[in-house]
Design a protein around this motif. Structure first.
Motif, PDB file in Angstrom:
ATOM      1  N   MET A   1       0.852  -1.192   0.000  1.00 13.78           N
ATOM      2  CA  MET A   1       0.000   0.000   0.000  1.00 13.78           C
ATOM      3  C   MET A   1       0.887   1.241   0.000  1.00 13.78           C
ATOM      4  O   MET A   1       1.942   1.262   0.627  1.00 13.78           O
ATOM      5  CB  MET A   1      -0.916   0.014   1.228  1.00 13.78           C
ATOM      6  N   VAL A   2       0.458   2.256  -0.671  1.00 12.81           N
ATOM      7  CA  VAL A   2       1.210   3.501  -0.708  1.00 12.81           C
ATOM      8  C   VAL A   2       0.294   4.635  -0.223  1.00 12.81           C
ATOM      9  O   VAL A   2      -0.906   4.640  -0.507  1.00 12.81           O
ATOM     10  CB  VAL A   2       1.721   3.815  -2.128  1.00 12.81           C
ATOM     11  N   PRO A   3       0.863   5.567   0.551  1.00 17.42           N
ATOM     12  CA  PRO A   3       0.044   6.686   1.028  1.00 17.42           C
ATOM     13  C   PRO A   3      -0.269   7.671  -0.097  1.00 17.42           C
ATOM     14  O   PRO A   3       0.556   7.909  -0.970  1.00 17.42           O
ATOM     15  CB  PRO A   3       0.924   7.330   2.104  1.00 17.42           C
ATOM     16  N   VAL A   4      -1.463   8.207  -0.084  1.00 11.54           N
ATOM     17  CA  VAL A   4      -1.878   9.203  -1.065  1.00 11.54           C
ATOM     18  C   VAL A   4      -2.412  10.406  -0.307  1.00 11.54           C
ATOM     19  O   VAL A   4      -3.359  10.288   0.476  1.00 11.54           O
ATOM     20  CB  VAL A   4      -2.977   8.657  -1.997  1.00 11.54           C
ATOM     21  N   ALA A   5      -1.781  11.546  -0.505  1.00  8.11           N
ATOM     22  CA  ALA A   5      -2.198  12.772   0.177  1.00  8.11           C
ATOM     23  C   ALA A   5      -3.054  13.605  -0.756  1.00  8.11           C
ATOM     24  O   ALA A   5      -2.607  14.011  -1.818  1.00  8.11           O
ATOM     25  CB  ALA A   5      -0.977  13.571   0.625  1.00  8.11           C
ATOM     26  N   LEU A   6      -4.297  13.816  -0.377  1.00  7.76           N
ATOM     27  CA  LEU A   6      -5.182  14.692  -1.139  1.00  7.76           C
ATOM     28  C   LEU A   6      -5.488  15.907  -0.289  1.00  7.76           C
ATOM     29  O   LEU A   6      -5.698  15.780   0.907  1.00  7.76           O
ATOM     30  CB  LEU A   6      -6.485  13.971  -1.504  1.00  7.76           C
ATOM     31  N   PRO A   7      -5.522  17.091  -0.907  1.00  9.39           N
ATOM     32  CA  PRO A   7      -5.737  18.308  -0.124  1.00  9.39           C
ATOM     33  C   PRO A   7      -7.043  18.252   0.655  1.00  9.39           C
ATOM     34  O   PRO A   7      -8.085  17.941   0.100  1.00  9.39           O
ATOM     35  CB  PRO A   7      -5.788  19.421  -1.188  1.00  9.39           C
ATOM     36  N   GLY A   8      -6.971  18.528   1.946  1.00 10.65           N
ATOM     37  CA  GLY A   8      -8.172  18.564   2.762  1.00 10.65           C
ATOM     38  C   GLY A   8      -8.728  17.213   3.135  1.00 10.65           C
ATOM     39  O   GLY A   8      -9.796  17.114   3.712  1.00 10.65           O
ATOM     40  N   GLU A   9      -8.016  16.150   2.797  1.00 15.10           N
ATOM     41  CA  GLU A   9      -8.489  14.791   3.061  1.00 15.10           C
ATOM     42  C   GLU A   9      -7.537  14.102   4.013  1.00 15.10           C
ATOM     43  O   GLU A   9      -6.327  14.358   3.979  1.00 15.10           O
ATOM     44  CB  GLU A   9      -8.523  13.979   1.755  1.00 15.10           C
ATOM     45  N   PRO A  10      -8.052  13.221   4.848  1.00 11.33           N
ATOM     46  CA  PRO A  10      -7.128  12.384   5.618  1.00 11.33           C
ATOM     47  C   PRO A  10      -6.307  11.511   4.676  1.00 11.33           C
ATOM     48  O   PRO A  10      -6.754  11.204   3.567  1.00 11.33           O
ATOM     49  CB  PRO A  10      -8.043  11.539   6.504  1.00 11.33           C
ATOM     50  N   LEU A  11      -5.128  11.149   5.118  1.00 16.69           N
ATOM     51  CA  LEU A  11      -4.237  10.354   4.265  1.00 16.69           C
ATOM     52  C   LEU A  11      -4.924   9.054   3.861  1.00 16.69           C
ATOM     53  O   LEU A  11      -5.500   8.350   4.688  1.00 16.69           O
ATOM     54  CB  LEU A  11      -2.946  10.047   5.029  1.00 16.69           C
ATOM     55  N   ARG A  12      -4.897   8.762   2.570  1.00 17.60           N
ATOM     56  CA  ARG A  12      -5.481   7.530   2.060  1.00 17.60           C
ATOM     57  C   ARG A  12      -4.366   6.560   1.707  1.00 17.60           C
ATOM     58  O   ARG A  12      -3.232   6.954   1.471  1.00 17.60           O
ATOM     59  CB  ARG A  12      -6.280   7.802   0.771  1.00 17.60           C
ATOM     60  N   TYR A  13      -4.720   5.305   1.631  1.00 17.11           N
ATOM     61  CA  TYR A  13      -3.766   4.304   1.192  1.00 17.11           C
ATOM     62  C   TYR A  13      -4.344   3.548   0.016  1.00 17.11           C
ATOM     63  O   TYR A  13      -5.523   3.183   0.010  1.00 17.11           O
ATOM     64  CB  TYR A  13      -3.424   3.336   2.332  1.00 17.11           C
ATOM     65  N   GLU A  14      -3.524   3.349  -0.986  1.00 16.24           N
ATOM     66  CA  GLU A  14      -3.965   2.621  -2.169  1.00 16.24           C
ATOM     67  C   GLU A  14      -2.971   1.510  -2.466  1.00 16.24           C
ATOM     68  O   GLU A  14      -1.819   1.564  -2.052  1.00 16.24           O
ATOM     69  CB  GLU A  14      -4.034   3.557  -3.380  1.00 16.24           C
ATOM     70  N   ALA A  15      -3.438   0.537  -3.215  1.00 12.69           N
ATOM     71  CA  ALA A  15      -2.562  -0.562  -3.593  1.00 12.69           C
ATOM     72  C   ALA A  15      -1.400  -0.031  -4.423  1.00 12.69           C
ATOM     73  O   ALA A  15      -1.592   0.781  -5.328  1.00 12.69           O
ATOM     74  CB  ALA A  15      -3.338  -1.597  -4.396  1.00 12.69           C
ATOM     75  N   ALA A  16      -0.209  -0.475  -4.101  1.00 12.28           N
ATOM     76  CA  ALA A  16       0.955  -0.084  -4.888  1.00 12.28           C
ATOM     77  C   ALA A  16       0.878  -0.736  -6.265  1.00 12.28           C
ATOM     78  O   ALA A  16       0.245  -1.779  -6.446  1.00 12.28           O
ATOM     79  CB  ALA A  16       2.237  -0.489  -4.175  1.00 12.28           C
ATOM     80  N   GLY A  17       1.513  -0.115  -7.230  1.00 11.16           N
ATOM     81  CA  GLY A  17       1.562  -0.711  -8.560  1.00 11.16           C
ATOM     82  C   GLY A  17       0.308  -0.505  -9.377  1.00 11.16           C
ATOM     83  O   GLY A  17       0.138  -1.128 -10.413  1.00 11.16           O
ATOM     84  N   ALA A  18      -0.584   0.362  -8.889  1.00  8.93           N
ATOM     85  CA  ALA A  18      -1.811   0.622  -9.647  1.00  8.93           C
ATOM     86  C   ALA A  18      -1.528   1.470 -10.876  1.00  8.93           C
ATOM     87  O   ALA A  18      -2.392   1.618 -11.725  1.00  8.93           O
ATOM     88  CB  ALA A  18      -2.843   1.307  -8.757  1.00  8.93           C
ATOM     89  N   GLY A  19      -0.329   2.015 -10.956  1.00 10.08           N
ATOM     90  CA  GLY A  19      -0.006   2.859 -12.103  1.00 10.08           C
ATOM     91  C   GLY A  19      -0.430   4.280 -11.860  1.00 10.08           C
ATOM     92  O   GLY A  19      -1.181   4.584 -10.923  1.00 10.08           O
TER      93      GLY A  19
ATOM     94  N   GLY B   1     -17.978  14.293  -0.583  1.00 13.47           N
ATOM     95  CA  GLY B   1     -16.633  14.266  -0.038  1.00 13.47           C
ATOM     96  C   GLY B   1     -15.857  13.011  -0.347  1.00 13.47           C
ATOM     97  O   GLY B   1     -14.731  12.861   0.115  1.00 13.47           O
ATOM     98  N   ARG B   2     -16.433  12.092  -1.128  1.00 13.57           N
ATOM     99  CA  ARG B   2     -15.708  10.866  -1.453  1.00 13.57           C
ATOM    100  C   ARG B   2     -14.631  11.140  -2.493  1.00 13.57           C
ATOM    101  O   ARG B   2     -14.770  12.039  -3.329  1.00 13.57           O
ATOM    102  CB  ARG B   2     -16.669   9.800  -1.996  1.00 13.57           C
ATOM    103  N   ALA B   3     -13.578  10.343  -2.444  1.00 16.97           N
ATOM    104  CA  ALA B   3     -12.513  10.426  -3.432  1.00 16.97           C
ATOM    105  C   ALA B   3     -12.622   9.231  -4.366  1.00 16.97           C
ATOM    106  O   ALA B   3     -12.878   8.104  -3.929  1.00 16.97           O
ATOM    107  CB  ALA B   3     -11.152  10.447  -2.751  1.00 16.97           C
ATOM    108  N   PHE B   4     -12.474   9.477  -5.647  1.00 19.23           N
ATOM    109  CA  PHE B   4     -12.541   8.426  -6.664  1.00 19.23           C
ATOM    110  C   PHE B   4     -11.230   8.401  -7.427  1.00 19.23           C
ATOM    111  O   PHE B   4     -10.583   9.433  -7.583  1.00 19.23           O
ATOM    112  CB  PHE B   4     -13.685   8.691  -7.652  1.00 19.23           C
ATOM    113  N   GLU B   5     -10.873   7.237  -7.920  1.00 23.01           N
ATOM    114  CA  GLU B   5      -9.688   7.133  -8.764  1.00 23.01           C
ATOM    115  C   GLU B   5     -10.087   7.311 -10.217  1.00 23.01           C
ATOM    116  O   GLU B   5     -11.074   6.748 -10.678  1.00 23.01           O
ATOM    117  CB  GLU B   5      -9.022   5.771  -8.565  1.00 23.01           C
ATOM    118  N   LEU B   6      -9.323   8.115 -10.921  1.00 23.14           N
ATOM    119  CA  LEU B   6      -9.537   8.305 -12.349  1.00 23.14           C
ATOM    120  C   LEU B   6      -8.446   7.550 -13.091  1.00 23.14           C
ATOM    121  O   LEU B   6      -7.280   7.940 -13.025  1.00 23.14           O
ATOM    122  CB  LEU B   6      -9.464   9.789 -12.716  1.00 23.14           C
ATOM    123  N   PRO B   7      -8.772   6.487 -13.764  1.00 23.76           N
ATOM    124  CA  PRO B   7      -7.739   5.703 -14.441  1.00 23.76           C
ATOM    125  C   PRO B   7      -7.181   6.422 -15.660  1.00 23.76           C
ATOM    126  O   PRO B   7      -7.893   7.180 -16.310  1.00 23.76           O
ATOM    127  CB  PRO B   7      -8.472   4.420 -14.848  1.00 23.76           C
TER     128      PRO B   7
END
Ligand code: ZN
Ligand code: ZN
Length: 67
Positions: free
Chosen positions: A1-19, A30-36
């Protein structure tokens, strides 16, 4: 898992290697979505002598539930 910092959001973690991808923050719920995928660097018009190595983009708007 890798940390992802989004402004105004608590630190998120996503699977590494997602590209490389961007994030979409819904201002309604307030939800965060991934845009491939990303074509940004192909569209950049950098001055001569500059080369892009990385970038971060956060898109703000409304998700389908909040539109
Ligand atoms: Zn929403
Ligand atoms: Zn990108």
């Amino acid at each position: 898992m890798v940390p992802v910092a989004l402004p105004g959001e608590p630190l998120r973690y996503e699977a590494a290697g997602a590209g490389h991808h961007h994030h979409f923050l819904c201002r309604g719920c307030g939800r965060a979505f991934e845009l491939p995928g990303c074509r940004l660097e192909a569209d950049l018009d950098l001055p001569p002598g500059f080369s892009a190595e990385d970038h971060e983009v956060v898109v703000y708007g409304r998700c389908p539930d909040c539109a």
